[in-house]
Design a protein around this motif. Sequence first.
Motif, PDB file in Angstrom:
ATOM      1  N   THR A 111       0.830  -1.209   0.000  1.00  0.00           N
ATOM      2  CA  THR A 111       0.000   0.000   0.000  1.00  0.00           C
ATOM      3  C   THR A 111       0.860   1.253   0.000  1.00  0.00           C
ATOM      4  O   THR A 111       0.551   2.249  -0.670  1.00  0.00           O
ATOM      5  N   TYR A 112       1.969   1.227   0.688  1.00  0.00           N
ATOM      6  CA  TYR A 112       2.828   2.398   0.837  1.00  0.00           C
ATOM      7  C   TYR A 112       3.954   2.403  -0.204  1.00  0.00           C
ATOM      8  O   TYR A 112       4.346   3.468  -0.691  1.00  0.00           O
ATOM      9  N   ALA A 113       4.434   1.217  -0.553  1.00  0.00           N
ATOM     10  CA  ALA A 113       5.473   1.140  -1.587  1.00  0.00           C
ATOM     11  C   ALA A 113       4.937   1.583  -2.943  1.00  0.00           C
ATOM     12  O   ALA A 113       5.681   2.097  -3.777  1.00  0.00           O
ATOM     13  N   ASN A 114       3.634   1.400  -3.164  1.00  0.00           N
ATOM     14  CA  ASN A 114       3.035   1.706  -4.455  1.00  0.00           C
ATOM     15  C   ASN A 114       2.473   3.120  -4.568  1.00  0.00           C
ATOM     16  O   ASN A 114       1.829   3.470  -5.545  1.00  0.00           O
ATOM     17  N   ARG A 115       2.719   3.930  -3.552  1.00  0.00           N
ATOM     18  CA  ARG A 115       2.213   5.303  -3.598  1.00  0.00           C
ATOM     19  C   ARG A 115       2.859   6.104  -4.730  1.00  0.00           C
ATOM     20  O   ARG A 115       2.248   7.002  -5.299  1.00  0.00           O
ATOM     21  N   THR A 116       4.102   5.802  -5.015  1.00  0.00           N
ATOM     22  CA  THR A 116       4.809   6.484  -6.099  1.00  0.00           C
ATOM     23  C   THR A 116       5.374   5.453  -7.071  1.00  0.00           C
ATOM     24  O   THR A 116       5.560   4.282  -6.713  1.00  0.00           O
ATOM     25  N   ARG A 117       5.645   5.894  -8.262  1.00  0.00           N
ATOM     26  CA  ARG A 117       6.155   5.001  -9.294  1.00  0.00           C
ATOM     27  C   ARG A 117       7.490   4.380  -8.910  1.00  0.00           C
ATOM     28  O   ARG A 117       7.784   3.249  -9.272  1.00  0.00           O
ATOM     29  N   ASN A 118       8.309   5.121  -8.156  1.00  0.00           N
ATOM     30  CA  ASN A 118       9.644   4.643  -7.809  1.00  0.00           C
ATOM     31  C   ASN A 118       9.767   4.207  -6.353  1.00  0.00           C
ATOM     32  O   ASN A 118      10.876   4.122  -5.825  1.00  0.00           O
ATOM     33  N   ALA A 119       8.635   3.940  -5.706  1.00  0.00           N
ATOM     34  CA  ALA A 119       8.615   3.421  -4.331  1.00  0.00           C
ATOM     35  C   ALA A 119       9.385   4.307  -3.364  1.00  0.00           C
ATOM     36  O   ALA A 119      10.090   3.827  -2.474  1.00  0.00           O
ATOM     37  N   GLN A 120       9.251   5.612  -3.518  1.00  0.00           N
ATOM     38  CA  GLN A 120       9.917   6.544  -2.615  1.00  0.00           C
ATOM     39  C   GLN A 120       9.065   6.768  -1.373  1.00  0.00           C
ATOM     40  O   GLN A 120       7.850   6.782  -1.426  1.00  0.00           O
ATOM     41  N   GLY A 121       9.708   6.966  -0.257  1.00  0.00           N
ATOM     42  CA  GLY A 121       8.994   7.186   0.990  1.00  0.00           C
ATOM     43  C   GLY A 121       9.056   5.966   1.892  1.00  0.00           C
ATOM     44  O   GLY A 121       9.138   4.820   1.437  1.00  0.00           O
ATOM     45  N   ALA A 122       9.008   6.224   3.183  1.00  0.00           N
ATOM     46  CA  ALA A 122       9.141   5.153   4.174  1.00  0.00           C
ATOM     47  C   ALA A 122       7.833   4.388   4.329  1.00  0.00           C
ATOM     48  O   ALA A 122       6.740   4.935   4.163  1.00  0.00           O
ATOM     49  N   ILE A 123       7.959   3.114   4.652  1.00  0.00           N
ATOM     50  CA  ILE A 123       6.802   2.278   4.955  1.00  0.00           C
ATOM     51  C   ILE A 123       6.580   2.321   6.458  1.00  0.00           C
ATOM     52  O   ILE A 123       7.505   2.047   7.232  1.00  0.00           O
ATOM     53  N   PRO A 124       5.388   2.692   6.931  1.00  0.00           N
ATOM     54  CA  PRO A 124       5.160   2.820   8.375  1.00  0.00           C
ATOM     55  C   PRO A 124       5.365   1.503   9.114  1.00  0.00           C
ATOM     56  O   PRO A 124       5.175   0.422   8.556  1.00  0.00           O
ATOM     57  N   SER A 125       5.718   1.612  10.372  1.00  0.00           N
ATOM     58  CA  SER A 125       6.037   0.429  11.162  1.00  0.00           C
ATOM     59  C   SER A 125       4.837  -0.494  11.365  1.00  0.00           C
ATOM     60  O   SER A 125       4.997  -1.696  11.556  1.00  0.00           O
ATOM     61  N   TYR A 126       3.615   0.066  11.344  1.00  0.00           N
ATOM     62  CA  TYR A 126       2.434  -0.769  11.568  1.00  0.00           C
ATOM     63  C   TYR A 126       2.069  -1.621  10.354  1.00  0.00           C
ATOM     64  O   TYR A 126       1.260  -2.540  10.456  1.00  0.00           O
ATOM     65  N   ALA A 127       2.677  -1.330   9.190  1.00  0.00           N
ATOM     66  CA  ALA A 127       2.404  -2.133   7.995  1.00  0.00           C
ATOM     67  C   ALA A 127       3.128  -3.466   8.132  1.00  0.00           C
ATOM     68  O   ALA A 127       4.353  -3.524   8.132  1.00  0.00           O
ATOM     69  N   ASP A 128       2.383  -4.528   8.228  1.00  0.00           N
ATOM     70  CA  ASP A 128       2.954  -5.853   8.503  1.00  0.00           C
ATOM     71  C   ASP A 128       2.219  -6.888   7.650  1.00  0.00           C
ATOM     72  O   ASP A 128       1.012  -7.105   7.808  1.00  0.00           O
ATOM     73  N   ALA A 129       2.945  -7.515   6.758  1.00  0.00           N
ATOM     74  CA  ALA A 129       2.344  -8.482   5.843  1.00  0.00           C
ATOM     75  C   ALA A 129       1.795  -9.704   6.567  1.00  0.00           C
ATOM     76  O   ALA A 129       0.938 -10.415   6.032  1.00  0.00           O
ATOM     77  N   SER A 130       2.251  -9.960   7.783  1.00  0.00           N
ATOM     78  CA  SER A 130       1.811 -11.158   8.506  1.00  0.00           C
ATOM     79  C   SER A 130       0.504 -10.942   9.271  1.00  0.00           C
ATOM     80  O   SER A 130      -0.097 -11.904   9.747  1.00  0.00           O
ATOM     81  N   LYS A 131       0.059  -9.702   9.397  1.00  0.00           N
ATOM     82  CA  LYS A 131      -1.161  -9.418  10.156  1.00  0.00           C
ATOM     83  C   LYS A 131      -2.401  -9.598   9.283  1.00  0.00           C
ATOM     84  O   LYS A 131      -2.346  -9.443   8.062  1.00  0.00           O
ATOM     85  N   PRO A 132      -3.537  -9.907   9.901  1.00  0.00           N
ATOM     86  CA  PRO A 132      -4.792  -9.993   9.138  1.00  0.00           C
ATOM     87  C   PRO A 132      -5.078  -8.640   8.474  1.00  0.00           C
ATOM     88  O   PRO A 132      -4.800  -7.590   9.051  1.00  0.00           O
ATOM     89  N   PRO A 133      -5.643  -8.648   7.267  1.00  0.00           N
ATOM     90  CA  PRO A 133      -5.870  -7.389   6.550  1.00  0.00           C
ATOM     91  C   PRO A 133      -6.903  -6.492   7.218  1.00  0.00           C
ATOM     92  O   PRO A 133      -7.856  -6.972   7.848  1.00  0.00           O
ATOM     93  N   GLU A 134      -6.684  -5.193   7.103  1.00  0.00           N
ATOM     94  CA  GLU A 134      -7.653  -4.183   7.508  1.00  0.00           C
ATOM     95  C   GLU A 134      -8.072  -3.449   6.233  1.00  0.00           C
ATOM     96  O   GLU A 134      -7.346  -2.602   5.716  1.00  0.00           O
ATOM     97  N   TRP A 135      -9.249  -3.785   5.727  1.00  0.00           N
ATOM     98  CA  TRP A 135      -9.678  -3.275   4.437  1.00  0.00           C
ATOM     99  C   TRP A 135     -10.282  -1.876   4.557  1.00  0.00           C
ATOM    100  O   TRP A 135     -11.109  -1.618   5.418  1.00  0.00           O
ATOM    101  N   ILE A 136      -9.845  -1.001   3.677  1.00  0.00           N
ATOM    102  CA  ILE A 136     -10.378   0.360   3.580  1.00  0.00           C
ATOM    103  C   ILE A 136     -10.951   0.530   2.178  1.00  0.00           C
ATOM    104  O   ILE A 136     -10.255   0.303   1.173  1.00  0.00           O
ATOM    105  N   LYS A 137     -12.217   0.934   2.099  1.00  0.00           N
ATOM    106  CA  LYS A 137     -12.854   1.101   0.788  1.00  0.00           C
ATOM    107  C   LYS A 137     -12.292   2.330   0.091  1.00  0.00           C
ATOM    108  O   LYS A 137     -12.237   3.416   0.664  1.00  0.00           O
TER     109      LYS A 137
END
Length: 353
Positions: A111-137
């Motif tokens: 979600t955060y890596a794809n914000r820009t074409r070149n994956a610029q910007g930090a990924i927040p610490s709460y982003a964890d691929a192992s956690k159950p998804p929290e869906w936002i419409k």
Amino acid sequence: MNKTDPTSNRANRTAKIFLGVFSLATICGFVFAPAASAHGVGGVQPSNYQTVLAPLSPALKGVRLEPVDLGAQLELTNTGEKSVTVLGYEGEPYLRVGPAGAFRNRLSPATYANRTRNAQGAIPSYADASKPPEWIKISSNNWVRWHDHRAHWMGSQEPPKVRAEPGREQVVQNIRIELLRGKETSIALGAVRWVPGSSILPGLVGALILAAIVAGASRTRRADEVVMAALGLAALGETIHVVGAWNATTANFGSKLGASIYGLGGIAIALVALVWVKRRGATAAAPIVLAAGLFLTLGAGLADITVLSKSQIPSIFSPLVARLTVIFALGLGLGLTLAGALRLNRGQKSQKR
């Protein structure tokens, strides 16, 4: 005592104001546009990278995944009754789309890596691929688009193997994107390919020849007809170019307008100059013809010069048609610039006699 036509003088002053305004707008545009032209306001840029994606395997009824904007984004459409989930770079649920709309997993690193074409910007610490998804419409659509770094080249320079053999078609990176629908898994395979462009020289030579023809013919007795024909062809060619580029991108109206502003400006001033020449003749309309030529050369020709050398061109028309429109803008624009300057000089000499 020299006598001058007050009406002609007013026309020249007005036209010179046009020249100043459009020239200033063009200069400002070229000063401030580079930062935006890489991605966004500048629109989809021509390149030598081609994104190729095979059909889903196995196929999912009502589901289509395809690259858009020359691979800058992927578009997933789901007209089926069940939602489809796109897995991120770590195999985590990233996107979900179906009858209820499109959703994005807040905890997916993608979600955060794809914000820009070149994956610029930090990924927040709460982003964890192992956690159950929290869906936002994110929309009520049955489709979703996103930057996917698996589907385009992210480097600031060409990969080593391309630098070693720039003239050879070759695969730069492979693509593998996994989709889930219930217990069904479907995979899209593809590749980002390097497709060499062509030399820019033939296009430039063609533009120079066209410019010489227009400038030379504008000095004959049929100058009015020549200049009007050049203005009309330039406006038509740039209209084709704008229509082709406008319909080849998924950007919103504002972004499309920003990307096409120079082309639209070139069309507008060419049509104004055409009317002026029709009413007053090429000599009286020389300043506005000069302005139109400059705007077409800089804003509609040089601004899209990479179309002449790249293999992947953002247009609904064929690459040949897209390149011809740029050659016409350059050649006719330069020819009109010369014709306007020659006629302006001629008109000033006539007034001094």
